[in-house]
Design an enzyme around this catalytic site. Structure first.
Site, PDB file in Angstrom:
ATOM      1  N   SER A 128      36.309  38.569  41.792  1.00 26.76           N
ATOM      2  CA  SER A 128      36.628  37.161  42.023  1.00 26.76           C
ATOM      3  C   SER A 128      36.157  36.266  40.881  1.00 26.76           C
ATOM      4  O   SER A 128      36.849  35.318  40.498  1.00 26.76           O
ATOM      5  CB  SER A 128      36.004  36.690  43.341  1.00 26.76           C
ATOM      6  OG  SER A 128      36.527  37.416  44.428  1.00 26.76           O
TER       7      SER A 128
ATOM      8  N   HIS B 168      32.252  32.703  41.773  1.00 26.02           N
ATOM      9  CA  HIS B 168      33.480  31.964  41.492  1.00 26.02           C
ATOM     10  C   HIS B 168      33.226  30.864  40.469  1.00 26.02           C
ATOM     11  O   HIS B 168      33.965  30.719  39.488  1.00 26.02           O
ATOM     12  CB  HIS B 168      34.033  31.335  42.777  1.00 26.02           C
ATOM     13  CG  HIS B 168      34.417  32.329  43.825  1.00 26.02           C
ATOM     14  ND1 HIS B 168      34.740  31.962  45.112  1.00 26.02           N
ATOM     15  CD2 HIS B 168      34.533  33.685  43.781  1.00 26.02           C
ATOM     16  CE1 HIS B 168      35.045  33.046  45.812  1.00 26.02           C
ATOM     17  NE2 HIS B 168      34.919  34.097  45.031  1.00 26.02           N
TER      18      HIS B 168
END
Length: 285
Positions: A141, A193
């Site tokens: 991610s 992230h």
């Protein structure tokens, strides 16, 4: 190639996991899809994403603060990017990678986009380790958010050659905000992230500069109309600033990490960036 590599790593991890050989029927139930034999999944009560045990992920290189800092296993900052918690996790990330990465690779080539992907994954791992200590982290991610960040900075640094700038910027910002907003839910590593996004955003200024309009066709133009510089001055300025920030950021982050410092000690509200507690769920480090 990156998609193939991720799938191959997942298959290897499942083979090493070998659920039937370590069947914990008494605690969680039987292995899922037993016809896959050693590649079958852990019981859903243990791993609802159809994947291996947490202990297998940790053994194969999942990101864990204690292992990185106290056991000097810095390689986990890289290996965790190639691991996935299960089939659901893998499919979600690989579909996102295809959706985002194919267009970028067509425009800028595998080498540059691959570099953005890998370095962004490392940036996400560093920031995650600085703020999350008590759980393991796996997945691509951070690297994927790096590609989103690079798309945004690429739009800025190549602003003069784009048409429909406002529409492109608005669409991209909506996608980024929605994805980051999901990260405030529990059990989602939003620090990975954010770290990946910031790293990719800076890398975009460095690696994704396009020549200014008219540079490629300059040989077919009269001397008076030829473009003398491949890039505009502001592109060089943004490139230098971004490169300096990137280097300083990695140095500071890695020094803090290997000294055992916690980012939460320096930013008491930052934990809300990864999880916002509500009446329906609680958050933990």
């Amino acid at each position: 190639m990156i998609v193939v590599a991720n799938v191959a790593v997942f298959v290897v991890v499942m083979g090493i996991n070998n659920c039937p050989a370590h069947d914990s029927t008494d605690r969680f139930g039987s292995c899922v899809a037993p016809f896959l034999h050693r590649f079958s999944f852990q019981p859903l009560r243990e791993n609802p994403l159809f994947g291996p045990a947490s202990s297998t992920l940790e053994k194969m290189g999942a990101l864990k603060w204690d292992k990185v800092v106290h056991h000097h296993q810095g390689w986990r900052l890289v290996t965790c990017v190639w691991l996935h918690a299960g089939v659901v996790h893998l499919l979600a990330n690989m579909l996102s990678l295809v959706f985002i990465g194919v267009r970028l690779e067509q425009q800028f080539g595998f080498i540059r986009i691959g570099a953005v992907y890998l370095i962004s994954g490392l940036g996400g791992s560093v920031l995650s380790s600085l703020f999350i200590r008590n759980s393991i982290s796996v997945g691509a991610s951070g690297a994927l958010f790096g590609l989103l960040g690079a798309m945004l900075s690429e739009l800025f640094t190549n602003w003069t050659i784009y048409t429909n700038k406002a529409a492109a910027l608005f669409t991209l910002l909506v996608i980024i905000v929605i994805n980051l907003a999901v990260g405030i839910l529990p059990h989602v590593d939003n620090f990975a992230h954010l770290g990946g996004f910031l790293t990719g955003f800076l890398l975009g200024f460095v690696l994704l500069m396009r020549p200014q309009f008219g540079w490629i066709e300059r040989r077919n133009l009269p001397p008076a109309s030829q473009v003398k510089s491949k890039h505009k001055a502001y592109q060089y300025v943004l490139c230098v600033i971004a490169l300096l920030l990137l280097i300083v950021g990695f140095i500071v982050g890695l020094v803090m990490l290997f000294r055992g410092e916690s980012g939460n000690d320096h930013c008491h509200w930052c934990h809300y960036l990864s999880c916002v507690p509500t009446s329906r769920w609680s958050c933990g480090n």
